[in-house]
Write a protein that holds these residues in place. Structure first.
Motif, PDB file in Angstrom:
ATOM      1  N   LEU A   1       0.835  -1.186   0.000  1.00  0.00           N
ATOM      2  CA  LEU A   1       0.000   0.000   0.000  1.00  0.00           C
ATOM      3  C   LEU A   1       0.874   1.242   0.000  1.00  0.00           C
ATOM      4  CD1 LEU A   1      -2.699  -1.061   2.642  1.00  0.00           C
ATOM      5  CD2 LEU A   1      -2.842  -1.209   0.146  1.00  0.00           C
ATOM      6  N   GLY A   2       0.358   2.300  -0.582  1.00  0.00           N
ATOM      7  CA  GLY A   2       1.094   3.563  -0.596  1.00  0.00           C
ATOM      8  C   GLY A   2       1.010   4.269   0.747  1.00  0.00           C
ATOM      9  N   ASP A   3       1.470   5.507   0.760  1.00  0.00           N
ATOM     10  CA  ASP A   3       1.432   6.280   1.999  1.00  0.00           C
ATOM     11  C   ASP A   3      -0.018   6.467   2.443  1.00  0.00           C
ATOM     12  OD1 ASP A   3       4.145   6.496   1.912  1.00  0.00           O
ATOM     13  OD2 ASP A   3       4.117   8.424   0.826  1.00  0.00           O
ATOM     14  N   SER A   4      -0.274   6.210   3.680  1.00  0.00           N
ATOM     15  CA  SER A   4      -1.622   6.384   4.241  1.00  0.00           C
ATOM     16  C   SER A   4      -1.480   6.692   5.715  1.00  0.00           C
ATOM     17  CB  SER A   4      -2.457   5.120   4.034  1.00  0.00           C
ATOM     18  OG  SER A   4      -1.820   4.010   4.636  1.00  0.00           O
ATOM     19  N   PRO A   5      -2.523   7.259   6.321  1.00  0.00           N
ATOM     20  CA  PRO A   5      -2.448   7.555   7.762  1.00  0.00           C
ATOM     21  C   PRO A   5      -2.155   6.289   8.560  1.00  0.00           C
ATOM     22  CG  PRO A   5      -4.378   8.588   6.773  1.00  0.00           C
ATOM     23  CD  PRO A   5      -3.795   7.685   5.735  1.00  0.00           C
ATOM     24  N   VAL A   6      -1.318   6.421   9.570  1.00  0.00           N
ATOM     25  CA  VAL A   6      -0.957   5.272  10.395  1.00  0.00           C
ATOM     26  C   VAL A   6      -1.994   5.102  11.497  1.00  0.00           C
ATOM     27  CG1 VAL A   6       0.779   4.264  11.912  1.00  0.00           C
ATOM     28  CG2 VAL A   6       1.488   5.609   9.914  1.00  0.00           C
ATOM     29  N   PRO A   7      -2.721   3.964  11.510  1.00  0.00           N
ATOM     30  CA  PRO A   7      -3.748   3.777  12.551  1.00  0.00           C
ATOM     31  C   PRO A   7      -3.122   3.621  13.926  1.00  0.00           C
ATOM     32  CG  PRO A   7      -3.433   1.763  11.279  1.00  0.00           C
ATOM     33  CD  PRO A   7      -2.607   2.822  10.602  1.00  0.00           C
ATOM     34  N   ALA A   8      -3.919   3.936  14.925  1.00  0.00           N
ATOM     35  CA  ALA A   8      -3.415   3.869  16.294  1.00  0.00           C
ATOM     36  C   ALA A   8      -3.443   2.454  16.847  1.00  0.00           C
ATOM     37  CB  ALA A   8      -4.239   4.799  17.189  1.00  0.00           C
ATOM     38  N   GLY A   9      -4.343   1.621  16.354  1.00  0.00           N
ATOM     39  CA  GLY A   9      -4.467   0.261  16.869  1.00  0.00           C
ATOM     40  C   GLY A   9      -4.938  -0.683  15.788  1.00  0.00           C
ATOM     41  N   PHE A  10      -5.710  -1.692  16.179  1.00  0.00           N
ATOM     42  CA  PHE A  10      -6.210  -2.657  15.199  1.00  0.00           C
ATOM     43  C   PHE A  10      -7.705  -2.809  15.428  1.00  0.00           C
ATOM     44  CE2 PHE A  10      -6.807  -6.582  12.885  1.00  0.00           C
ATOM     45  CZ  PHE A  10      -5.854  -6.494  11.863  1.00  0.00           C
ATOM     46  N   ALA A  11      -8.477  -2.875  14.332  1.00  0.00           N
ATOM     47  CA  ALA A  11      -9.932  -2.903  14.448  1.00  0.00           C
ATOM     48  C   ALA A  11     -10.532  -3.983  13.564  1.00  0.00           C
ATOM     49  CB  ALA A  11     -10.521  -1.544  14.057  1.00  0.00           C
ATOM     50  N   VAL A  12     -11.683  -4.481  13.981  1.00  0.00           N
ATOM     51  CA  VAL A  12     -12.496  -5.367  13.156  1.00  0.00           C
ATOM     52  C   VAL A  12     -13.582  -4.514  12.519  1.00  0.00           C
ATOM     53  CG1 VAL A  12     -14.024  -7.371  13.104  1.00  0.00           C
ATOM     54  CG2 VAL A  12     -12.055  -7.342  14.633  1.00  0.00           C
ATOM     55  N   LEU A  13     -13.561  -4.430  11.179  1.00  0.00           N
ATOM     56  CA  LEU A  13     -14.483  -3.557  10.461  1.00  0.00           C
ATOM     57  C   LEU A  13     -15.726  -4.311  10.001  1.00  0.00           C
ATOM     58  CD1 LEU A  13     -12.009  -1.514   8.242  1.00  0.00           C
ATOM     59  CD2 LEU A  13     -12.807  -1.006  10.567  1.00  0.00           C
ATOM     60  N   ARG A  14     -16.739  -3.553   9.639  1.00  0.00           N
ATOM     61  CA  ARG A  14     -17.970  -4.107   9.085  1.00  0.00           C
ATOM     62  C   ARG A  14     -17.651  -4.779   7.746  1.00  0.00           C
ATOM     63  NH1 ARG A  14     -23.256  -2.793  10.386  1.00  0.00           N
ATOM     64  NH2 ARG A  14     -22.491  -1.103  11.712  1.00  0.00           N
ATOM     65  N   SER A  15     -18.301  -5.886   7.474  1.00  0.00           N
ATOM     66  CA  SER A  15     -18.027  -6.641   6.252  1.00  0.00           C
ATOM     67  C   SER A  15     -18.512  -5.899   5.025  1.00  0.00           C
ATOM     68  CB  SER A  15     -18.692  -8.017   6.312  1.00  0.00           C
ATOM     69  OG  SER A  15     -18.161  -8.775   7.362  1.00  0.00           O
ATOM     70  N   ALA A  16     -17.901  -6.251   3.889  1.00  0.00           N
ATOM     71  CA  ALA A  16     -18.305  -5.684   2.603  1.00  0.00           C
ATOM     72  C   ALA A  16     -18.631  -6.828   1.655  1.00  0.00           C
ATOM     73  CB  ALA A  16     -17.171  -4.824   2.023  1.00  0.00           C
ATOM     74  N   ALA A  17     -19.598  -6.623   0.791  1.00  0.00           N
ATOM     75  CA  ALA A  17     -20.058  -7.684  -0.098  1.00  0.00           C
ATOM     76  C   ALA A  17     -19.333  -7.691  -1.433  1.00  0.00           C
ATOM     77  CB  ALA A  17     -21.561  -7.558  -0.331  1.00  0.00           C
ATOM     78  N   GLU A  18     -18.495  -6.684  -1.710  1.00  0.00           N
ATOM     79  CA  GLU A  18     -17.888  -6.616  -3.026  1.00  0.00           C
ATOM     80  C   GLU A  18     -16.817  -7.688  -3.180  1.00  0.00           C
ATOM     81  OE1 GLU A  18     -15.085  -4.204  -0.489  1.00  0.00           O
ATOM     82  OE2 GLU A  18     -17.243  -4.327  -0.691  1.00  0.00           O
ATOM     83  N   GLY A  19     -16.377  -7.864  -4.408  1.00  0.00           N
ATOM     84  CA  GLY A  19     -15.295  -8.808  -4.683  1.00  0.00           C
ATOM     85  C   GLY A  19     -15.817 -10.050  -5.370  1.00  0.00           C
ATOM     86  N   ALA A  20     -15.009 -10.586  -6.263  1.00  0.00           N
ATOM     87  CA  ALA A  20     -15.402 -11.769  -7.023  1.00  0.00           C
ATOM     88  C   ALA A  20     -14.665 -13.006  -6.547  1.00  0.00           C
ATOM     89  CB  ALA A  20     -15.120 -11.533  -8.508  1.00  0.00           C
ATOM     90  N   ALA A  21     -14.108 -12.953  -5.358  1.00  0.00           N
ATOM     91  CA  ALA A  21     -13.349 -14.108  -4.855  1.00  0.00           C
ATOM     92  C   ALA A  21     -14.276 -15.292  -4.620  1.00  0.00           C
ATOM     93  CB  ALA A  21     -12.646 -13.728  -3.550  1.00  0.00           C
ATOM     94  N   THR A  22     -13.705 -16.489  -4.688  1.00  0.00           N
ATOM     95  CA  THR A  22     -14.492 -17.681  -4.391  1.00  0.00           C
ATOM     96  C   THR A  22     -14.919 -17.662  -2.931  1.00  0.00           C
ATOM     97  OG1 THR A  22     -12.446 -18.873  -3.918  1.00  0.00           O
ATOM     98  CG2 THR A  22     -13.352 -19.078  -6.126  1.00  0.00           C
ATOM     99  N   ARG A  23     -16.063 -18.287  -2.661  1.00  0.00           N
ATOM    100  CA  ARG A  23     -16.670 -18.190  -1.336  1.00  0.00           C
ATOM    101  C   ARG A  23     -16.811 -19.591  -0.763  1.00  0.00           C
ATOM    102  NH1 ARG A  23     -20.709 -13.429  -1.620  1.00  0.00           N
ATOM    103  NH2 ARG A  23     -19.764 -12.110  -3.178  1.00  0.00           N
ATOM    104  N   ASP A  24     -16.151 -19.863   0.322  1.00  0.00           N
ATOM    105  CA  ASP A  24     -16.244 -21.159   0.979  1.00  0.00           C
ATOM    106  C   ASP A  24     -17.189 -21.058   2.174  1.00  0.00           C
ATOM    107  OD1 ASP A  24     -14.451 -22.052  -0.839  1.00  0.00           O
ATOM    108  OD2 ASP A  24     -12.755 -22.225   0.533  1.00  0.00           O
ATOM    109  N   ILE A  25     -18.263 -21.833   2.143  1.00  0.00           N
ATOM    110  CA  ILE A  25     -19.211 -21.869   3.254  1.00  0.00           C
ATOM    111  C   ILE A  25     -18.680 -22.848   4.283  1.00  0.00           C
ATOM    112  CG2 ILE A  25     -21.594 -22.289   3.915  1.00  0.00           C
ATOM    113  CD1 ILE A  25     -22.328 -21.973   0.953  1.00  0.00           C
ATOM    114  N   PRO A  26     -18.496 -22.438   5.520  1.00  0.00           N
ATOM    115  CA  PRO A  26     -17.972 -23.369   6.521  1.00  0.00           C
ATOM    116  C   PRO A  26     -19.029 -24.389   6.935  1.00  0.00           C
ATOM    117  CG  PRO A  26     -18.498 -21.282   7.539  1.00  0.00           C
ATOM    118  CD  PRO A  26     -18.701 -21.076   6.066  1.00  0.00           C
TER     119      PRO A  26
END
Length: 779
Positions: free
Chosen positions: A89-114
């Motif tokens: 990734l290019g230059d971007s703001p440095v986050p202060a910690g680590f977070a779990v974000l809301r999911s996104a539906a985009e992307g054409a990746a294969t989907r494995d149902i557990p």
């Protein structure tokens, strides 16, 4: 790892995007990433996106190297990481910690149902801890366990895309869900008595603990109860009560065939069955399948004899949901637990349908208000030669993906056969085998299959471009395929699909010898095959050997009635320069049968009326079972062969019966009629049927090894792949594997994919994908 990171100067901060592929949603992967990032000192975030987990990671180079490696090696047990891509990734703001974000539906990746996961030990401790707020709550779960495939409506995996979306979390559950230190951190099915699903008892209307008490009381008093399980309704009764078991059989419409028994723990399983270490490994795996194992030598008189229906194996399994654990704890006895349906129909998942159709035949219905989106019966496993062999791939195993030997250039839908039906969706290098449907024999089962297929394609976000199907035009799966344009249909011969499934599962790359022993499958010459030796690749095959022919007098009648199959061998066995079975030696059989049936059958065979020829190994088992007086009529598929194996297991080492191979039409042909004649001669000389049955199994092992020896000498191939429903026979499969090993072959048997027709769709998918890939290369 693709797009591998290039090391910057030591101590310099870098920012990378990692995409983790595989079964990484619904298995606690995001909470795992959060904890790992916190431990490593990595800043950034993680989210589900389409079918992958996307991580933004910021840190020093060596730290990110360590983080990336641990993503794979320390992944949750239920996860299956198939690849990680890394992008700078290019230059971007440095986050202060680590977070779990809301999911996104985009992307054409294969989907494995557990797959659904059995209740874990920490949740079990809470379930039975009076001081815990989830004490005796039947829906306790966490990121390491609980329902998955049966509740997911769409990916990415978030609560809003599951059947839990209708249950708003209470403040206590919300706190657990948001707490990174809690094992329920982002556990999407999280619930408790305050906010989660609730039990209900019909017809009394009791709720929660009172409903559970009512159900347990009904079972304790000899009743039969329909219980809403993880993947569908189940019929449950006391496994020690003969009358209760008979009542359950009546409610289900299954007069015969063994029933599975659920016990509370490994000790109870060992008390009922002679289990090996491999059996225990299967029993206690997260899939918690039914394991078929020999009954104990001193069966503590606890199981009702009707459970095993006279067979030497017992299907035993451990509880996999909190509700099962509670019932077993309260009842303290083995429970018969079987699918909630009428014999031959699909497992029921709709509450109203169960009350309407099963309600009159049971003593009550224990239900709950969490909907079931996907029908999943219990998986079944049998250990053969020390290795687990899947008999039914369903809850806990499906829909985990399997590899394909050649990537499908465009998605393929493989529709399987007719019996033990499954479908497979091939997409790139991966194949998703749908859950076991049952025998695709009527409109109700066809509708259940189509519902399951539509859901799979929607969740996987796949639109098939081609359909693969069996050659038999009367299979309902083939008729489904006929809806497709002709240029989009790929017909696959039944036995080629069988052996390709075993080969693909084990990663066989070159040509191989395929040994396909089953009941029936339409051959490319228009006859019915079932005892075949093939030289195969994934794109084609050549038939090199077979079993001798005999007529199926009455067609399907001969499948249901082994005595009729015996008449086929007596009056119409393929002439191979040696006499077949002598009717005088079969006097016992002929005396048991109505004279008119014998006379009509003989005329039909002589005139070739409704008596198609078959080379089936399964039908040879049927014929011998009838000739020995072991089984004249199959009350369920494969009963005669199962009874013959049961008889054989009463004996120790025996010598084979007479056998011979002849050359006909460019093929090596095993003369099954000659073996039957020797079996009848041995019976006339006073040999007990059990000893002859054991000798027959040894005969087929010797025949198989010699058939492979002779064809291998011509084609120079040393790999053998075994498949077909006959290889569900543990005694035969073990003997054949041993004989092939002694002859110097590398032999494979299906393990994760059933050798019965439940594996046909995977074989079709492997073949269709390879053919399409080859056509693309040539074009």
């Amino acid at each position: 790892m693709t797009g591998a990171r290039t090391r910057e100067k030591s101590g310099q901060t870098e920012a990378w995007r990692f995409e983790v592929h595989g079964t990484v949603q619904g298995v606690g992967f995001r909470p795992f990433v959060y904890r790992l990032a916190s431990a490593c000192g990595v800043r950034g975030d993680v989210r589900n996106s389409g079918g992958v987990v996307v991580i933004t990671a910021v840190g020093e180079g060596p730290v990110l190297d360590d983080f990336a490696a641990r993503l794979v090696v320390e992944a949750p047990a239920a996860a299956s990481v198939t690849g990680v891509t890394a992008t700078r990734l290019g230059d971007s703001p440095v986050p202060a910690g680590f977070a779990v974000l809301r999911s996104a539906a985009e992307g054409a990746a294969t989907r494995d149902i557990p797959p659904d996961l059995a209740t874990c030990e920490p949740c079990l401790r809470e379930l039975f801890d009076p001081g815990d707020r989830r004490y005796r709550y039947p829906f306790v779960n966490c990121t390491a366990c609980g329902p998955r495939a049966t509740i997911i409506a769409a990916l990415p995996y978030d609560r809003a895309r599951t059947t839990m979306r209708g249950f708003a979390m209470c403040p206590a559950c919300e706190a657990d869900y948001r707490d990174p230190a809690d094992r329920r951190f982002h556990a999407e099915p999280i619930a408790c008595p305050e906010c989660g699903p609730r039990l209900a008892w019909y017809p009394g209307g009791q709720r929660d603990e009172e409903a559970l008490t009512a159900a347990a009381a009904a079972i304790r008093e000899g009743g039969v109860v329909a219980v809403k399980g993880i993947g569908g309704y189940q019929l449950i009764c006391d496994g020690t009560d003969p009358r209760a078991v008979e009542r359950l059989r009546a409610a289900k419409g299954r007069a015969a065939k063994p029933l599975a028994v659920m016990v509370p723990d490994k000790a109870a399983a060992c008390a009922l069955a002679d289990v090996t270490t491999a059996d225990l490994d299967a029993l206690t795996s997260p899939a918690r399948p039914i394991v078929l194992a020999p009954r104990g030598r001193r069966p503590q008189g606890s199981l009702a004899p009707q459970v095993c229906d006279g067979l030497p194996d017992v299907g035993v399994f451990l509880p996999y949901s909190p509700l099962h654990h509670l019932l077993l704890r309260d009842l303290a006895r083995p429970l018969v637990v079987t699918s909630g349906n009428h014999a031959g129909g699909p497992m029921m998942i709709e509450d109203d349908a169960v009350r309407r159709r099963l309600g009159p035949d049971v003593d009550g219905v224990l239900s709950h208000d969490r909907p079931i989106l996907a029908r999943y019966d219990d998986s079944v496993v049998r250990v053969v030669a020390g290795r687990p062999s899947t008999v039914r791939r369903a809850r806990g195993l499906a829909p985990a993906p399997l590899p394909l030997p050649a990537a499908a250039p465009e998605p393929v839908l493989a529709l399987g056969g007719q019996l033990k039906h499954t479908f497979t969706v091939a997409n790139g290098r991966r194949a998703i085998i749908g859950p076991h449907t049952g025998d695709l024999a009527d409109a109700e089962t066809l509708a259940a299959f189509e519902h399951s297929l539509e859901r799979c394609l929607r969740v996987e976000d796949v639109e098939p471009a081609y359909v693969a199907h069996d050659l038999h035009p009367e299979y309902l799966s083939s008729k489904h395929a006929a809806r497709w344009p002709a240029d989009r249909r790929i017909p696959v011969q039944h036995h080629h699909a069988h052996v390709a499934a075993t080969a693909a599962e084990h990663g066989v790359t070159g040509p191989f010898l395929g040994v396909a022993y089953d009941g029936l499958g339409l051959g490319d010459d228009g006859t019915l095959w079932g005892g075949e030796i093939l030289l195969a690749t994934y794109t084609g095959y050549r038939r090199l050997g077979r079993f001798s022919h005999a007529p199926l007098c009455g067609g399907a009648t001969a499948v249901r009635r082994p005595a009729r199959m015996a008449l086929g061998y007596l009056f119409g066995a393929e002439p191979l320069d040696q006499r077949g079975p002598d009717t005088k030696l079969a006097a016992d059989l002929l005396a048991r049968l109505p004279e008119r049936e014998v006379a009509v059958a003989r005329r039909m065979i002589d005139r070739g009326v409704n008596s198609p020829l078959s080379s089936s190994a399964g039908r040879l088992f049927d014929a011998l079972a009838a000739l020995l007086g072991i089984c004249d009529d199959n009350r369920y598929e494969g009963e005669a062969a199962m009874q013959l194996e049961a008889a054989a297991r009463q004996q120790d080492t025996v010598d084979p019966l007479f056998w011979r191979l002849v050359r006909r039409g460019g093929l090596w042909v095993y003369d099954g009629a000659a073996t039957l004649r020797d079996a009848l001669t041995a019976r006339a000389d006073g040999e007990p049927p059990a000893r002859i049955a054991a000798a027959f199994h040894q005969t087929l092992a010797a025949v198989t090894a010699e058939l492979c020896n002779r064809v291998a000498a011509d084609v120079g191939v040393g790999t053998v792949c075994l498949s077909g429903g006959v290889f569900q026979n543990r005694t035969l499969a073990t003997a054949v594997l041993g004989a092939l090993d002694e002859a110097g072959f590398e032999a494979f048997l299906g393990e994760r994919v059933p050798v019965n027709d439940g594996g046909i769709s995977y074989g079709q998918a492997a073949i269709a994908s390879a053919r399409l890939a080859g056509a693309m290369e040539r074009g």
